[in-house]
Design a protein around this motif. Sequence first.
Motif, PDB file in Angstrom:
ATOM      1  N   ALA A 131       0.634  -0.866  -0.124  1.00  0.00           N
ATOM      2  CA  ALA A 131       0.114   0.358  -0.246  1.00  0.00           C
ATOM      3  C   ALA A 131       0.955   1.032   0.236  1.00  0.00           C
ATOM      4  O   ALA A 131       1.745   1.193   1.077  1.00  0.00           O
ATOM      5  N   GLU A 132       0.184   2.460  -0.492  1.00  0.00           N
ATOM      6  CA  GLU A 132       1.572   3.065  -1.072  1.00  0.00           C
ATOM      7  C   GLU A 132       1.049   4.091  -0.316  1.00  0.00           C
ATOM      8  O   GLU A 132       1.563   4.612   0.674  1.00  0.00           O
ATOM      9  N   TYR A 133       0.258   3.472   0.744  1.00  0.00           N
ATOM     10  CA  TYR A 133       0.197   5.163   2.093  1.00  0.00           C
ATOM     11  C   TYR A 133      -1.134   4.157   3.065  1.00  0.00           C
ATOM     12  O   TYR A 133      -1.353   3.304   2.860  1.00  0.00           O
ATOM     13  N   LEU A 134      -0.505   4.372   4.468  1.00  0.00           N
ATOM     14  CA  LEU A 134      -1.200   4.316   5.543  1.00  0.00           C
ATOM     15  C   LEU A 134      -1.760   5.211   6.585  1.00  0.00           C
ATOM     16  O   LEU A 134      -0.932   6.191   6.907  1.00  0.00           O
ATOM     17  N   LEU A 135      -2.917   4.858   6.524  1.00  0.00           N
ATOM     18  CA  LEU A 135      -3.746   5.792   7.701  1.00  0.00           C
ATOM     19  C   LEU A 135      -3.804   5.271   9.463  1.00  0.00           C
ATOM     20  O   LEU A 135      -4.240   4.113   9.367  1.00  0.00           O
ATOM     21  N   LEU A 136      -3.227   5.902   9.365  1.00  0.00           N
ATOM     22  CA  LEU A 136      -3.001   5.361  11.366  1.00  0.00           C
ATOM     23  C   LEU A 136      -3.730   5.929  11.773  1.00  0.00           C
ATOM     24  O   LEU A 136      -3.581   7.279  12.301  1.00  0.00           O
ATOM     25  N   THR A 137      -4.882   5.273  12.526  1.00  0.00           N
ATOM     26  CA  THR A 137      -5.906   6.166  13.233  1.00  0.00           C
ATOM     27  C   THR A 137      -6.661   5.388  14.533  1.00  0.00           C
ATOM     28  O   THR A 137      -6.060   3.558  14.327  1.00  0.00           O
ATOM     29  N   ASP A 138      -6.843   5.648  15.200  1.00  0.00           N
ATOM     30  CA  ASP A 138      -6.817   5.294  16.633  1.00  0.00           C
ATOM     31  C   ASP A 138      -8.206   4.954  16.513  1.00  0.00           C
ATOM     32  O   ASP A 138      -9.624   4.950  15.549  1.00  0.00           O
ATOM     33  N   ALA A 139      -8.702   3.655  17.527  1.00  0.00           N
ATOM     34  CA  ALA A 139      -9.968   2.736  17.692  1.00  0.00           C
ATOM     35  C   ALA A 139     -11.008   3.590  18.308  1.00  0.00           C
ATOM     36  O   ALA A 139     -12.279   3.360  18.099  1.00  0.00           O
ATOM     37  N   ASP A 140     -11.091   5.247  19.102  1.00  0.00           N
ATOM     38  CA  ASP A 140     -12.013   5.912  19.475  1.00  0.00           C
ATOM     39  C   ASP A 140     -11.734   6.867  18.497  1.00  0.00           C
ATOM     40  O   ASP A 140     -12.982   7.795  18.757  1.00  0.00           O
ATOM     41  N   ILE A 141     -11.291   6.974  16.932  1.00  0.00           N
ATOM     42  CA  ILE A 141     -11.842   7.702  15.895  1.00  0.00           C
ATOM     43  C   ILE A 141     -12.755   7.531  15.116  1.00  0.00           C
ATOM     44  O   ILE A 141     -13.115   6.729  14.111  1.00  0.00           O
ATOM     45  N   ALA A 142     -13.635   8.023  14.606  1.00  0.00           N
ATOM     46  CA  ALA A 142     -15.194   7.895  14.176  1.00  0.00           C
ATOM     47  C   ALA A 142     -14.707   9.126  12.680  1.00  0.00           C
ATOM     48  O   ALA A 142     -13.932  10.225  13.222  1.00  0.00           O
ATOM     49  N   HIS A 143     -14.608   8.615  11.749  1.00  0.00           N
ATOM     50  CA  HIS A 143     -14.569   9.395  10.076  1.00  0.00           C
ATOM     51  C   HIS A 143     -16.190   9.366   9.349  1.00  0.00           C
ATOM     52  O   HIS A 143     -16.282   8.568   9.146  1.00  0.00           O
ATOM     53  N   LEU A 144     -16.003  10.641   8.820  1.00  0.00           N
ATOM     54  CA  LEU A 144     -16.915  10.792   8.090  1.00  0.00           C
ATOM     55  C   LEU A 144     -16.566  10.322   6.963  1.00  0.00           C
ATOM     56  O   LEU A 144     -15.407   9.916   6.897  1.00  0.00           O
ATOM     57  N   PRO A 145     -18.054   9.590   5.740  1.00  0.00           N
ATOM     58  CA  PRO A 145     -17.149   8.884   4.231  1.00  0.00           C
ATOM     59  C   PRO A 145     -16.165   9.500   3.920  1.00  0.00           C
ATOM     60  O   PRO A 145     -15.453   8.804   2.859  1.00  0.00           O
ATOM     61  N   SER A 146     -16.513  10.343   3.779  1.00  0.00           N
ATOM     62  CA  SER A 146     -15.232  11.491   2.566  1.00  0.00           C
ATOM     63  C   SER A 146     -13.738  11.296   2.849  1.00  0.00           C
ATOM     64  O   SER A 146     -12.874  12.630   2.635  1.00  0.00           O
ATOM     65  N   SER A 147     -13.677  11.240   4.672  1.00  0.00           N
ATOM     66  CA  SER A 147     -13.024  11.929   5.552  1.00  0.00           C
ATOM     67  C   SER A 147     -11.060  10.946   4.667  1.00  0.00           C
ATOM     68  O   SER A 147      -9.739  12.009   4.301  1.00  0.00           O
ATOM     69  N   LEU A 148     -10.725   9.280   4.430  1.00  0.00           N
ATOM     70  CA  LEU A 148      -9.930   9.315   3.413  1.00  0.00           C
ATOM     71  C   LEU A 148      -9.983  10.142   2.633  1.00  0.00           C
ATOM     72  O   LEU A 148      -8.183  10.222   2.197  1.00  0.00           O
ATOM     73  N   ASP A 149     -10.995   9.965   1.398  1.00  0.00           N
ATOM     74  CA  ASP A 149     -10.756  10.579   0.285  1.00  0.00           C
ATOM     75  C   ASP A 149      -9.805  11.805   0.497  1.00  0.00           C
ATOM     76  O   ASP A 149      -9.030  12.368  -0.237  1.00  0.00           O
ATOM     77  N   SER A 150     -10.373  12.765   1.499  1.00  0.00           N
ATOM     78  CA  SER A 150      -9.710  14.276   1.664  1.00  0.00           C
ATOM     79  C   SER A 150      -8.392  13.987   2.061  1.00  0.00           C
ATOM     80  O   SER A 150      -7.744  14.843   1.379  1.00  0.00           O
ATOM     81  N   LEU A 151      -7.959  13.170   2.889  1.00  0.00           N
ATOM     82  CA  LEU A 151      -6.568  13.496   3.399  1.00  0.00           C
ATOM     83  C   LEU A 151      -5.550  12.598   2.386  1.00  0.00           C
ATOM     84  O   LEU A 151      -4.419  13.337   2.447  1.00  0.00           O
ATOM     85  N   VAL A 152      -6.108  11.774   1.227  1.00  0.00           N
ATOM     86  CA  VAL A 152      -5.025  11.389   0.329  1.00  0.00           C
ATOM     87  C   VAL A 152      -5.226  12.517  -0.505  1.00  0.00           C
ATOM     88  O   VAL A 152      -3.748  12.712  -1.207  1.00  0.00           O
TER      89      VAL A 152
END
Length: 421
Positions: A131-152
Amino acid sequence: MTVLMWVTRASLLAWVWLTFCQGGFWRTDQRLPPRPESARRPTVAIIVPARDEAEVLPLSLPSLLAQQYPGSARVILVDDNSSDGTGELARKLGEAPGSLPLTVTTPGEPPEGWTGKLWALRHGVELAGDAEYLLLTDADIAHLPSSLDSLVAAAEGGPARPGLPAQSYDLVSQMARLRTETRWERLIVPAFVYFFAQLYPFRWSNKAGSRTAAAAGGCTLVRREALERAGGVAAIRGAVIDDVNLAKAVKRGGGRTWLGLADQVDSVRPYPELKQLWRMVSRSAYAQLRHSVLLLVGTVLGLALVYLVPPALLLTGLAAGNLRLCVTAAAAWGLMAATYVPMLRYYRQPPAAALLLPFTAALYLLMTVDSAVQHWRGRGAAWKGRTYPAPSASATPSASSTPSAPSAASSASSPAGASEH
């Protein structure tokens, strides 16, 4: 009264310097840029270290599994020897229709010299393949549906335009919005982020070539190549404040980093009472001070001068009828409150609450001292059944900036989950 006047002037000068010379730390304008339409969508592995997180996992993991990402993505939850059925629950949640592929794995107990979270992250990185990118996120963190797309998209940057070169990042991190539902959360949480930004001004951290570097461990997207160039997770294996150390390692390796406030990422962990918030801060505040008694004394004196002197000497001036003392102290308190208002607005709190910042700072001062006391008693940096000693100099990167008065706030090893996992 002459001595008190000089002390008040020193406090006012400190606030003038902080307001105008500390990287605009009080601004809340560092947010993810709009997504460029031409940005690539490379492969991403979302890595979630989790230890005894069955309570919050139903509120967070489904949000990751439901990410609307045009590219290829998968979720790896690393169950760090949980005793509450975290792994089994994760597998059930992963069965929801339309979910991203989910892998649940257990790495075993961490070896000596590793924190539990970083051992779990290392295991997740190994399973992430190419995988070219790694999203490191804690187990108590909620993301809106477009969060990953915005980060990348932010990491990839937009194409070069006339007068504007292409700009990409090797690490993009967002400080998740913490809960502010209870009285104590509303009092402590905005100050937590405010102090962190004062210690690590986001604008300085985001500037290429700056010695300041910081990240929020609850939501950090890192380019695999940059992580490997920095020495991998092993380079910070003993760090209690892992997010800041990761950003420093990436920056030292020649990478560009970005940190800002989140609009699509929220912590779902409740801190209903003062004791939970106290532990959140005190568990690693002394680690931020590099376990130094001298830095502890300097921090306590700095907090007192900057945050406690203005209200205390304003009251003294009123009682003594000393107009100059009152005006000077009020000016310092006014600058303090004015710089805190933007963070209160971000957390949707009334601006008048800025006048309570001295009281909150006093609590942080006590939390910092308690952190040192717990360390001296052998109970420092304890979390979920594990206690971590002070790391050796070779275990973690050296700090790139000297802690200042608000050092207690940087105990957010993931200010968005100020939790180990």
